[in-house]
Design an enzyme around this catalytic site. Structure first.
Site, PDB file in Angstrom:
ATOM      1  N   ASP A 217      50.983 -65.484  47.072  1.00 49.54           N
ATOM      2  CA  ASP A 217      49.723 -65.216  46.400  1.00 49.54           C
ATOM      3  C   ASP A 217      48.608 -64.947  47.415  1.00 49.54           C
ATOM      4  O   ASP A 217      48.485 -65.649  48.412  1.00 49.54           O
ATOM      5  CB  ASP A 217      49.378 -66.482  45.584  1.00 49.54           C
TER       6      ASP A 217
ATOM      7  N   GLU B  93      51.224 -60.381  48.020  1.00 48.08           N
ATOM      8  CA  GLU B  93      50.144 -59.712  47.301  1.00 48.08           C
ATOM      9  C   GLU B  93      49.050 -59.364  48.316  1.00 48.08           C
ATOM     10  O   GLU B  93      48.326 -60.234  48.778  1.00 48.08           O
ATOM     11  CB  GLU B  93      49.579 -60.651  46.227  1.00 48.08           C
TER      12      GLU B  93
ATOM     13  N   HIS C 107      44.940 -72.043  48.145  1.00 53.21           N
ATOM     14  CA  HIS C 107      44.118 -73.096  47.564  1.00 53.21           C
ATOM     15  C   HIS C 107      44.998 -74.044  46.765  1.00 53.21           C
ATOM     16  O   HIS C 107      46.126 -73.712  46.432  1.00 53.21           O
ATOM     17  CB  HIS C 107      43.074 -72.482  46.630  1.00 53.21           C
TER      18      HIS C 107
HETATM   19  C1  GLC Z   1      46.326 -63.886  42.730  1.00 54.90           C
HETATM   20  C2  GLC Z   1      47.044 -63.958  41.410  1.00 54.90           C
HETATM   21  C3  GLC Z   1      46.055 -64.288  40.346  1.00 54.90           C
HETATM   22  C4  GLC Z   1      45.381 -65.606  40.666  1.00 54.90           C
HETATM   23  C5  GLC Z   1      44.770 -65.588  42.062  1.00 54.90           C
HETATM   24  C6  GLC Z   1      44.362 -66.954  42.512  1.00 54.90           C
HETATM   25  O1  GLC Z   1      45.439 -62.840  42.780  1.00 54.90           O
HETATM   26  O2  GLC Z   1      47.728 -62.761  41.161  1.00 54.90           O
HETATM   27  O3  GLC Z   1      46.648 -64.326  39.076  1.00 54.90           O
HETATM   28  O4  GLC Z   1      44.367 -65.873  39.757  1.00 54.90           O
HETATM   29  O5  GLC Z   1      45.672 -65.096  43.011  1.00 54.90           O
HETATM   30  O6  GLC Z   1      45.487 -67.749  42.745  1.00 54.90           O
END
Ligand code: GLC
Length: 556
Positions: free
Chosen positions: A205, A250, A108
């Protein structure tokens, strides 16, 4: 693999350190940490033995999500410094043998990003298709939002054009339309930019959300292709530009699904955070029983040789327990965060480890000893090395994003600004800078900082921990985890006691018959008998690392 190939795959036994520039060190007294401040402290990070610095988002942002809402992928938040400062920092880090990686947030943008501003201005905007729109009222998606305290739908009505846009996270973070080739080109161009400036890769991310196709119409779906194909193309692009660059992803999913993100031949993400092991570690701690962690580790799938798990105890978000069944999650809540103010989103904790363990130094050390001896590449979140706590009064995930505690001076030496001007309040409740700070620990050989530094250096000395084959060694005590990591004729045996009761155990180690187990932290050595057994003792919450040597080996 040859020596040369080994050292090319530097991430297999790196030590990663994650920090947010704005909370690390303020050089100009405005209450906000900055790049020159981090630069000033780079020797602190080098001294710890870190080999890879992960910078949380430092791009221009309205800060709805602590920088994870970006308005310019090519810029630097001016409160933190300039592009020149980034380059200087990378150079200073590289000079000390530290690589730098940056957060890549492309699921995003911020709603303030010029692309979204253009996209929402009219349905005819050339940027309209950079995002995901629908013209009919959306179904109920309240169960799927990531931040349930703030959002109740994945779709937000945009008044101006009368259509809804898709957002996985906050409504101020519209999802990019990855099926659009123009968006894909923008993403690679931007990655190329940072690689060219010297970054050694990215922490990617929210990867599953990045490649999800939810919300896309038929045409866009057709253009998307195979979701993992997109990830493969990103990795291949990155590797072409810089052979040593990594994608550290992640992906908080069960192991079998997570495995798909490495790719069958290791051609997607280079590394992934080990969320499942982390969650079971906390259950094991809560129960003083190693079994939950042992079971998780036994289920960890084998991964391609160049891929790697990134192990961690704490990250910058809520300490998520979302993959534990509700009754087990409740056990962890009961043990470590019984009050509602300590919990977040019904699935996680707002706390750091030391307060959860009531500051018990022995137990805290046991956990970090475990982190560094588990197979994988350890990741530290700034402040863990000195045992920082949290600020439960801070909103949501900000509880663990308090300023780094350098000294016992006002603001913990983080900033000379008046307290009320700080980017965030300091940690408190006995874990503030008066009690916990770098200065006091740096010169103290018994401090947690000295201990973690030693762990980092031992880990780096023992490539079998990052590279090796992992095996749990059976033994009778439920509170104990005994495991070996073996690689190219070398082996480390690690034993950890999750309970407060001292134990003595006999381990059967047929592979090490006649070996001497040398204690890597200065304890007594121990012999494996000709029948392959070894007697070992551990204190309550004790830990030991022992390396196996034959008598005729060179003991290096
Ligand atoms: C991931 C990050 C988090 C963030 C989210 C949206 O989960 O670790 O901190 O708010 O993505 O970018």
């Amino acid at each position: 693999m040859s020596e040369t190939e080994n050292s090319n795959l530097w991430w297999k036994n790196a030590v990663v350190y994650c920090l947010d520039i704005e909370t690390f060190f303020d050089s100009d007294g405005d209450g906000i940490g900055d790049l020159p401040g981090l630069h000033e402290q780079i020797d602190y990070i080098a001294e710890l033995g870190v080999t890879c610095l992960w910078l949380m988002p430092f791009y221009p942002t309205p800060n709805r999500d602590d920088g994870y809402d970006i308005t310019d992928y090519y810029g630097v938040d001016q409160r933190l410094g300039s592009l020149g400062d980034v380059v200087e920092l990378i150079r200073a880090a590289n000079n000390r043998g530290i690589r730098v990686i940056a957060d890549l947030v492309v699921n995003h943008t911020s709603a303030q990003h010029p692309w979204f501003q253009a996209a929402r201005s009219s349905k005819e905007s050339p940027f309209r298709d950079f995002y995901i729109w629908r013209s009919n009222p959306p179904p109920d998606t309240s169960a799927e939002v990531v931040f349930p305290d703030q959002e109740n739908s994945l779709w937000e009505l945009d008044e101006q054009t009368g259509e809804w846009y898709f957002h996985r996270f906050y409504k101020q973070q519209p999802d990019l339309n990855i099926s659009n080739p123009r968006v894909r080109r923008e993403i690679t161009k931007m990655m190329a930019f940072w690689l060219q400036l010297g970054m050694s890769g990215f922490r990617v991310d929210a990867v599953p959300f990045l490649i999800e196709t939810m919300g896309l119409g038929a045409e866009a779906l057709a253009g998307f292709g195979e979701p993992h194909g997109y990830l493969r193309s990103l990795r291949s692009f990155v590797s072409q530009r810089n052979g040593e660059a990594i994608l550290l992803g992640e992906v908080n999913l069960p192991y079998e699904q997570q495995l798909e993100f490495f790719g069958p031949t290791g051609d997607e993400l280079s590394m992934m955070f080990e969320f499942i092991g982390m969650q079971h570690l906390y259950l094991a701690l809560a129960r003083a029983d190693s079994e939950p962690l042992v079971n998780a580790l036994k289920q960890r799938p084998a991964i391609p040789p160049a891929s790697q798990w990134a192990t961690f105890v704490r990250n910058h978000d809520e300490l998520t327990l979302d993959k534990l069944p509700p009754s087990q999650r409740q056990e962890v809540f009961d043990a470590f965060g019984p009050e509602k103010r300590m919990q977040l989103y019904g699935r996680g904790l707002k706390r750091r480890l030391p307060p959860m363990l009531n500051g018990d130094p022995q137990r805290i050390r046991m956990v970090y000893s475990l982190l560094f001896s588990l197979p994988g590449t350890p990741v530290l979140f700034y402040g863990e090395e000195i045992g920082m706590g949290e600020n439960l009064k801070a909103e949501g995930r900000k509880a663990v994003r308090t300023p780094m505690q350098w000294t016992s001076q006002p603001n913990g030496g983080f900033s000379t600004a008046p307290r009320q001007q700080l980017i965030s309040d300091m940690a408190e409740d006995g874990f503030g800078p008066e009690m916990i700070n770098v200065l006091a620990q740096r010169g103290d050989t018994d401090s947690l900082l000295s201990f973690v530094t030693q762990l980092v250096h031992r880990y780096r000395d023992c490539p079998e921990l990052g590279w090796g084959e992992f095996k749990v060694i059976d033994q009778p005590h439920r509170g104990v985890l005994a495991h070996t990591c073996t690689w190219q004729g070398r082996a480390v045996l690690a034993v950890h006691n999750f309970s407060d009761k001292p134990v003595t155990m006999s381990l059967t180690l047929p592979d090490f018959t006649g070996h001497v187990l040398r204690d890597l932290f200065g304890g007594a050595n121990c012999e494996v008998s000709s029948s392959g057994s070894a007697e070992l003792s551990l204190d309550g919450y004790g830990y030991r690392w022992l390396r196996a040597y034959r008598k005729e080996d060179r003991w290096v």
